[in-house]
Write a protein that holds these residues in place. Structure first.
Motif, PDB file in Angstrom:
ATOM      1  N   ILE B  54      39.414  31.519  31.180  1.00  0.00           N
ATOM      2  CA  ILE B  54      41.305  31.092  31.161  1.00  0.00           C
ATOM      3  C   ILE B  54      41.357  29.697  31.759  1.00  0.00           C
ATOM      4  N   MET B  55      40.172  29.423  32.603  1.00  0.00           N
ATOM      5  CA  MET B  55      40.714  28.805  33.525  1.00  0.00           C
ATOM      6  C   MET B  55      40.306  27.431  33.072  1.00  0.00           C
ATOM      7  N   LYS B  56      38.976  27.528  32.300  1.00  0.00           N
ATOM      8  CA  LYS B  56      38.663  26.139  31.710  1.00  0.00           C
ATOM      9  C   LYS B  56      39.286  26.166  30.615  1.00  0.00           C
ATOM     10  N   ILE B  57      40.121  26.892  29.974  1.00  0.00           N
ATOM     11  CA  ILE B  57      41.031  25.888  29.040  1.00  0.00           C
ATOM     12  C   ILE B  57      42.442  25.227  29.511  1.00  0.00           C
ATOM     13  N   ALA B  58      43.109  26.448  31.192  1.00  0.00           N
ATOM     14  CA  ALA B  58      43.821  25.777  31.424  1.00  0.00           C
ATOM     15  C   ALA B  58      42.843  24.175  32.210  1.00  0.00           C
ATOM     16  N   GLU B  59      41.739  24.328  32.521  1.00  0.00           N
ATOM     17  CA  GLU B  59      41.078  22.683  32.339  1.00  0.00           C
ATOM     18  C   GLU B  59      41.281  21.963  32.104  1.00  0.00           C
ATOM     19  N   LYS B  60      40.537  22.277  30.756  1.00  0.00           N
ATOM     20  CA  LYS B  60      40.534  21.277  29.996  1.00  0.00           C
ATOM     21  C   LYS B  60      41.854  20.094  29.050  1.00  0.00           C
ATOM     22  N   GLY B  61      42.529  21.209  29.241  1.00  0.00           N
ATOM     23  CA  GLY B  61      44.380  20.950  29.166  1.00  0.00           C
ATOM     24  C   GLY B  61      45.005  20.248  29.699  1.00  0.00           C
ATOM     25  N   GLY B  62      44.387  20.305  31.042  1.00  0.00           N
ATOM     26  CA  GLY B  62      45.277  19.763  32.324  1.00  0.00           C
ATOM     27  C   GLY B  62      46.400  19.494  33.687  1.00  0.00           C
ATOM     28  N   LEU B  63      46.122  21.637  33.006  1.00  0.00           N
ATOM     29  CA  LEU B  63      46.696  22.339  33.771  1.00  0.00           C
ATOM     30  C   LEU B  63      46.971  21.719  35.206  1.00  0.00           C
ATOM     31  N   ILE B  64      45.511  22.392  35.600  1.00  0.00           N
ATOM     32  CA  ILE B  64      44.724  22.356  36.571  1.00  0.00           C
ATOM     33  C   ILE B  64      45.237  21.641  37.245  1.00  0.00           C
ATOM     34  N   ARG B  65      45.501  20.409  37.102  1.00  0.00           N
ATOM     35  CA  ARG B  65      45.827  18.787  37.608  1.00  0.00           C
ATOM     36  C   ARG B  65      47.047  18.487  37.981  1.00  0.00           C
ATOM     37  N   VAL B  66      48.235  19.252  36.530  1.00  0.00           N
ATOM     38  CA  VAL B  66      49.274  19.567  36.941  1.00  0.00           C
ATOM     39  C   VAL B  66      49.697  20.349  38.280  1.00  0.00           C
ATOM     40  N   ILE B  67      48.941  21.461  38.153  1.00  0.00           N
ATOM     41  CA  ILE B  67      49.425  22.541  39.558  1.00  0.00           C
ATOM     42  C   ILE B  67      49.103  21.648  40.736  1.00  0.00           C
ATOM     43  N   ARG B  85      43.290  14.357  43.796  1.00  0.00           N
ATOM     44  CA  ARG B  85      42.974  14.902  42.113  1.00  0.00           C
ATOM     45  C   ARG B  85      42.669  15.448  41.463  1.00  0.00           C
ATOM     46  N   HIS B  86      41.282  16.154  42.248  1.00  0.00           N
ATOM     47  CA  HIS B  86      40.254  16.308  42.811  1.00  0.00           C
ATOM     48  C   HIS B  86      40.440  17.990  41.785  1.00  0.00           C
ATOM     49  N   PRO B  87      39.555  18.418  40.668  1.00  0.00           N
ATOM     50  CA  PRO B  87      39.870  19.680  40.585  1.00  0.00           C
ATOM     51  C   PRO B  87      39.739  21.062  41.438  1.00  0.00           C
ATOM     52  N   ALA B  88      39.020  20.894  42.932  1.00  0.00           N
ATOM     53  CA  ALA B  88      38.644  21.480  43.664  1.00  0.00           C
ATOM     54  C   ALA B  88      39.973  22.391  44.185  1.00  0.00           C
ATOM     55  N   MET B  89      41.029  21.575  43.934  1.00  0.00           N
ATOM     56  CA  MET B  89      42.040  21.422  44.754  1.00  0.00           C
ATOM     57  C   MET B  89      43.135  22.442  43.977  1.00  0.00           C
ATOM     58  N   ILE B  92      41.222  25.876  43.985  1.00  0.00           N
ATOM     59  CA  ILE B  92      42.554  26.760  45.490  1.00  0.00           C
ATOM     60  C   ILE B  92      43.851  27.073  45.481  1.00  0.00           C
ATOM     61  N   ILE B  93      44.522  26.532  44.801  1.00  0.00           N
ATOM     62  CA  ILE B  93      45.551  26.751  44.496  1.00  0.00           C
ATOM     63  C   ILE B  93      45.663  28.542  43.510  1.00  0.00           C
ATOM     64  N   LEU B  94      44.835  28.422  42.714  1.00  0.00           N
ATOM     65  CA  LEU B  94      45.503  29.327  42.244  1.00  0.00           C
ATOM     66  C   LEU B  94      44.474  30.541  42.942  1.00  0.00           C
ATOM     67  N   ASN B  95      43.567  30.553  43.463  1.00  0.00           N
ATOM     68  CA  ASN B  95      43.458  31.619  44.386  1.00  0.00           C
ATOM     69  C   ASN B  95      44.002  32.000  45.422  1.00  0.00           C
ATOM     70  N   LEU B  96      44.726  31.120  45.940  1.00  0.00           N
ATOM     71  CA  LEU B  96      45.690  31.275  46.733  1.00  0.00           C
ATOM     72  C   LEU B  96      46.931  32.198  46.813  1.00  0.00           C
ATOM     73  N   SER B  97      47.176  32.179  45.097  1.00  0.00           N
ATOM     74  CA  SER B  97      48.511  32.396  44.520  1.00  0.00           C
ATOM     75  C   SER B  97      48.610  33.310  43.975  1.00  0.00           C
ATOM     76  N   ALA B  98      46.361  33.842  43.910  1.00  0.00           N
ATOM     77  CA  ALA B  98      46.672  35.167  43.212  1.00  0.00           C
ATOM     78  C   ALA B  98      46.265  36.042  44.431  1.00  0.00           C
ATOM     79  N   ASN B  99      45.667  35.430  45.761  1.00  0.00           N
ATOM     80  CA  ASN B  99      45.764  36.596  46.640  1.00  0.00           C
ATOM     81  C   ASN B  99      46.612  36.654  47.134  1.00  0.00           C
ATOM     82  N   MET B 100      47.612  36.043  47.104  1.00  0.00           N
ATOM     83  CA  MET B 100      49.437  36.542  47.405  1.00  0.00           C
ATOM     84  C   MET B 100      49.456  37.546  46.769  1.00  0.00           C
ATOM     85  N   LEU B 101      49.660  37.371  45.491  1.00  0.00           N
ATOM     86  CA  LEU B 101      49.730  38.280  43.983  1.00  0.00           C
ATOM     87  C   LEU B 101      49.416  40.193  44.122  1.00  0.00           C
TER      88      LEU B 101
END
Lengths: 178, 195
Positions: B54-67, B85-89, B92-101
């Motif tokens: 799922i993340m690969k789709i989000a990455e290719k669509g540019g969604l990760i960069r938007v987040i 602008r690095h994809p690591a950012m 990291i945000i997705l990981n922390l959001s998933a942790n919070m939920l």
């Protein structure tokens, strides 16, 4: 009210992501299925790569626990925890917490069965469970996934977070529920 | 550091077992744990594949960069060595959001993805970078807004108010996070480990 919102969010989060991300990708003309498989391939190799790291870590933790060494450590540390106002029963939980997620859940469940979830012990155990993390599992898996062998100060910060979480849990439960 | 902890756990366990006269528990504990570790990884394969797909789709669509862009003001302060602008950012945000939920099984794949991205910026591939240490300090002390498992356990033992511990959890975990992030900042800025 706040809790209900949070519970709804956590129930809907995964279905929501599974729907919106592929649709978003499709609109952006991403080959959605092929991209999915490409990413899934990476997930597969990463999961396999962490096996040796996890075997090493889980073996030494498991031997430590099964041998009874942990009970000795609990006895040695008990004056410190008495001073903090923590019941002796929750101390093994605090020691196990950074090491083993399933082990500590089993111990917390046992404490709640014996003392009841609404006792001070039950509440401290619950709060600790929701607060601290299995630091060694996280470090092993995350560093293992990229082949990092020198962890530098990550162990220190992770364990400090766990100790802080433990002390804060004991403090707040004593304050609110005693 | 880790070498010492690993050896201490193992050696103390074996010595205590020998002194107590039940050395055979060492054998069974070691073998069971080795098998158990593989079982954990096999359980991970499915969820890892699903979420990184799922993340690969989000990455290719540019969604990760938007987040990543939305969270940029906070992230550049926490991770000064990672380009904004690095994809690591995003990972990291997705990981922390998933942790919070409290979505543990989604958090782990995102976290590993973040580590792989951070590894590409790492000058020494054998040694953790400062950004990795900061990320793990955040990750291990991260707030869980819904500790679902423990609420379930409390419910099953007939608690009068199974969710009453959420407030205390948020208090304790916030404190742990503040301490961990401050310590991480101090270590990476002033200690010899930071270099």
């Amino acid at each position: 009210m706040f809790l209900q919102i949070l519970e709804t969010v956590s129930r809907w989060a995964i279905p929501f992501l599974l729907l919106t991300v592929p649709i978003y990708g499709f609109i952006k003309k991403v080959p959605v299925y092929e991209s999915f498989v490409e990413g899934a391939q990476e997930g597969f190799t990463t999961a396999i790569k962490i096996i040796p790291f996890l075997v090493g870590m889980m073996v030494s933790i498991s031997v430590f626990r099964a041998s009874g060494a942990m009970e000795y450590l609990t006895q040695i540390l008990s004056p410190v925890t008495n001073y903090l106002g923590a019941p002796a029963e929750v101390l093994p939980l605090a020691i196990m917490r950074p090491l083993s997620g399933s082990g500590v859940l089993g111990m917390a469940t046992e404490l709640m069965r014996v003392y009841g979830p609404d006792s001070l012990i039950g509440r401290i155990a619950s709060t600790m469970q929701g607060t601290t993390d299995t630091t060694f599992f996280v470090l092993t898996v995350y560093f293992g996934a990229v082949g990092i062998k020198k962890f530098r100060y990550a162990v220190v910060t992770g364990l400090t977070a766990d100790i802080t979480g433990f002390i804060a849990s004991v403090y707040i439960c004593n304050l609110l529920f005693k | 550091m880790l070498n010492v902890i690993w050896l201490l756990l193992l050696a103390m366990g074996i010595i205590v077992a020998a002194l107590n006269g039940n050395i055979e528990v060492v054998t069974s504990a070691a073998l069971d744990a080795a098998q158990g570790a593989v079982a954990v990884c096999f359980d991970l394969i499915g969820v890892m594949a699903l979420w990184l797909g799922i993340m690969k789709i989000a990455e290719k669509g540019g969604l990760i960069r938007v987040i990543a862009w939305v969270m940029r003001p906070l992230m550049v302060r926490l991770f000064p060595t990672v380009p904004p602008r690095h994809p690591a950012m995003g990972a990291i945000i997705l990981n922390l959001s998933a942790n919070m939920l409290g979505l543990g099984n989604a958090a782990t794949p995102f976290g590993m993805k973040a580590m792989q991205e951070l590894q590409q910026l790492n000058p020494d591939p054998e040694q953790a970078s400062t950004a990795m240490c900061t990320f793990l300090a955040l990750n291990t002390s991260c707030i869980t807004l819904i500790p679902a498992t423990i609420i379930g356990v409390r419910l099953s033992f007939g608690s009068a108010n199974p969710t009453e511990i959420v407030g205390p959890c948020i208090f304790a975990t916030s404190l742990a996070m503040i301490i961990a992030v401050s310590l991480d900042y101090w270590l990476r800025t002033y200690s010899r480990w930071g270099r």
